[in-house]
Write a protein that holds these residues in place. Structure first.
Motif, mmCIF file in Angstrom:
data_model
loop_
_atom_site.group_PDB
_atom_site.id
_atom_site.type_symbol
_atom_site.label_atom_id
_atom_site.label_comp_id
_atom_site.label_asym_id
_atom_site.label_seq_id
_atom_site.Cartn_x
_atom_site.Cartn_y
_atom_site.Cartn_z
ATOM 1 N N ALA A 110 0.821 -1.211 0.000
ATOM 2 C CA ALA A 110 0.000 0.000 0.000
ATOM 3 C C ALA A 110 0.854 1.259 0.000
ATOM 4 O O ALA A 110 0.451 2.287 -0.548
ATOM 5 N N ASN A 111 2.039 1.190 0.618
ATOM 6 C CA ASN A 111 2.916 2.357 0.700
ATOM 7 C C ASN A 111 4.364 1.879 0.775
ATOM 8 O O ASN A 111 4.890 1.642 1.865
ATOM 9 N N PRO A 112 5.028 1.732 -0.378
ATOM 10 C CA PRO A 112 6.394 1.210 -0.413
ATOM 11 C C PRO A 112 7.439 2.097 0.256
ATOM 12 O O PRO A 112 8.565 1.659 0.463
ATOM 13 N N THR A 113 7.081 3.312 0.632
ATOM 14 C CA THR A 113 8.061 4.217 1.241
ATOM 15 C C THR A 113 8.166 4.042 2.753
ATOM 16 O O THR A 113 8.999 4.697 3.383
ATOM 17 N N LEU A 114 7.355 3.172 3.342
ATOM 18 C CA LEU A 114 7.412 2.966 4.790
ATOM 19 C C LEU A 114 8.761 2.390 5.198
ATOM 20 O O LEU A 114 9.279 1.489 4.541
ATOM 21 N N PRO A 116 11.176 0.309 8.047
ATOM 22 C CA PRO A 116 10.891 -0.793 8.975
ATOM 23 C C PRO A 116 10.337 -0.312 10.316
ATOM 24 O O PRO A 116 9.396 -0.900 10.846
ATOM 25 N N ASN A 117 10.901 0.755 10.865
ATOM 26 C CA ASN A 117 10.415 1.250 12.153
ATOM 27 C C ASN A 117 9.008 1.824 12.041
ATOM 28 O O ASN A 117 8.219 1.724 12.985
ATOM 29 N N LEU A 118 8.674 2.427 10.901
ATOM 30 C CA LEU A 118 7.331 2.953 10.716
ATOM 31 C C LEU A 118 6.324 1.813 10.564
ATOM 32 O O LEU A 118 5.211 1.887 11.086
ATOM 33 N N VAL A 119 6.708 0.748 9.888
ATOM 34 C CA VAL A 119 5.836 -0.431 9.787
ATOM 35 C C VAL A 119 5.533 -0.952 11.182
ATOM 36 O O VAL A 119 4.374 -1.196 11.535
ATOM 37 N N LYS A 120 6.562 -1.099 11.984
ATOM 38 C CA LYS A 120 6.380 -1.592 13.354
ATOM 39 C C LYS A 120 5.488 -0.646 14.148
ATOM 40 O O LYS A 120 4.561 -1.089 14.844
ATOM 41 N N ALA A 121 5.738 0.644 14.044
ATOM 42 C CA ALA A 121 4.956 1.629 14.789
ATOM 43 C C ALA A 121 3.481 1.585 14.384
ATOM 44 O O ALA A 121 2.592 1.642 15.241
ATOM 45 N N LEU A 122 3.206 1.472 13.090
ATOM 46 C CA LEU A 122 1.821 1.438 12.618
ATOM 47 C C LEU A 122 1.123 0.147 13.040
ATOM 48 O O LEU A 122 -0.062 0.164 13.392
ATOM 49 N N LEU A 123 1.842 -0.971 13.000
ATOM 50 C CA LEU A 123 1.254 -2.231 13.473
ATOM 51 C C LEU A 123 0.871 -2.122 14.942
ATOM 52 O O LEU A 123 -0.208 -2.557 15.352
ATOM 53 N N MET A 124 1.756 -1.539 15.732
ATOM 54 C CA MET A 124 1.490 -1.411 17.159
ATOM 55 C C MET A 124 0.401 -0.370 17.433
ATOM 56 O O MET A 124 -0.450 -0.568 18.297
ATOM 57 N N TYR A 125 0.405 0.726 16.687
ATOM 58 C CA TYR A 125 -0.579 1.794 16.891
ATOM 59 C C TYR A 125 -1.995 1.308 16.594
ATOM 60 O O TYR A 125 -2.950 1.692 17.265
ATOM 61 N N THR A 126 -2.130 0.456 15.579
ATOM 62 C CA THR A 126 -3.454 -0.001 15.173
ATOM 63 C C THR A 126 -3.884 -1.289 15.873
ATOM 64 O O THR A 126 -5.018 -1.723 15.713
ATOM 65 N N ALA A 127 -2.988 -1.913 16.636
ATOM 66 C CA ALA A 127 -3.342 -3.146 17.353
ATOM 67 C C ALA A 127 -4.486 -2.870 18.322
ATOM 68 O O ALA A 127 -4.606 -1.782 18.879
ATOM 69 N N GLN A 128 -5.332 -3.877 18.512
ATOM 70 C CA GLN A 128 -6.490 -3.727 19.385
ATOM 71 C C GLN A 128 -6.246 -4.456 20.707
ATOM 72 O O GLN A 128 -6.087 -5.680 20.720
ATOM 73 N N VAL A 155 -0.108 7.456 5.134
ATOM 74 C CA VAL A 155 1.199 8.030 5.459
ATOM 75 C C VAL A 155 1.788 8.657 4.195
ATOM 76 O O VAL A 155 1.719 8.075 3.112
ATOM 77 N N ARG A 156 2.346 9.832 4.357
ATOM 78 C CA ARG A 156 2.956 10.538 3.221
ATOM 79 C C ARG A 156 3.987 9.661 2.528
ATOM 80 O O ARG A 156 4.738 8.927 3.172
ATOM 81 N N THR A 157 4.040 9.750 1.211
ATOM 82 C CA THR A 157 4.999 8.956 0.441
ATOM 83 C C THR A 157 6.269 9.741 0.132
ATOM 84 O O THR A 157 7.193 9.203 -0.463
ATOM 85 N N ASP A 158 6.309 11.010 0.530
ATOM 86 C CA ASP A 158 7.489 11.829 0.246
ATOM 87 C C ASP A 158 8.393 11.999 1.474
ATOM 88 O O ASP A 158 9.264 12.868 1.488
#
Length: 170
Positions: A110-114, A116-128, A155-158
């Motif tokens: 969905a967003n190739p510019t993420l 690794p740390n942002l992927v982890k942060a988003l997974l944790m932020y959206t966890a229920q 998330v911004r791609t730039d």
């Protein structure tokens, strides 16, 4: 940038209200350590897991002549009589981790510019969060694939190393 994933149990329902952390899922804090030059031992005490994902009675491919299923026939999921299409039940964090990895792959699609740390942060932020379990048992909560992918799309791609500190991410 590693993501530690514990195992949750959905109890075979679609509702999340009855989900829980499995008894065999590892819990934190970690007890890793290092010894300094003076010989003093320092423990890291990191909170883990980062999140949990379904890891109980997961249906997975079953190899022909699988010894585990031969010795434990109840592990056969009963999906097919065709030996090339048989499946089995597996449990553990080793089944939960691929769910989180798959979510990360969908986020990066969905967003190739993420990062690794942002992927982890988003997974944790959206966890229920799961009711009745603390963060040393469930981390941020149970994996929410749809929420993580939706947020990754926003998330911004730039973003780059030149992005000013404090600039919005979305």
């Amino acid at each position: 940038s590693a993501i530690t994933v514990g195992a949750s149990n959905t109890f075979g329902t679609d509702a999340r209200g009855d989900d829980g952390v499995t008894t065999y899922s590892s819990r934190g804090p970690t007890r890793g350590s290092w010894t300094d030059d003076a010989g003093t031992r320092h423990y890291d005490n990191l909170v883990k897991p980062d999140l949990v994902a379904p890891g109980n009675k997961i249906v997975a491919a079953e190899a022909a002549g699988n010894l585990m299923v031969t010795q434990n026939p109840d592990l056969d999921a009963g999906v097919s009589e065709d030996p090339a299409r048989k499946q089995m039940y597996l449990n553990g964090t080793s089944m939960a981790a691929p769910a989180a990895a798959g979510a990360a792959a969908l986020m990066l699609q969905a967003n190739p510019t993420l990062t690794p740390n942002l992927v982890k942060a988003l997974l944790m932020y959206t966890a229920q969060p799961l009711a009745g379990f603390n963060m040393l048992e469930q981390g941020a909560g149970q994996l929410n694939v749809e929420g993580a992918v939706r947020l990754a799309q926003r998330v911004r791609t730039d973003l780059s190393a030149r992005t000013k500190l404090g600039d919005p991410l979305l």
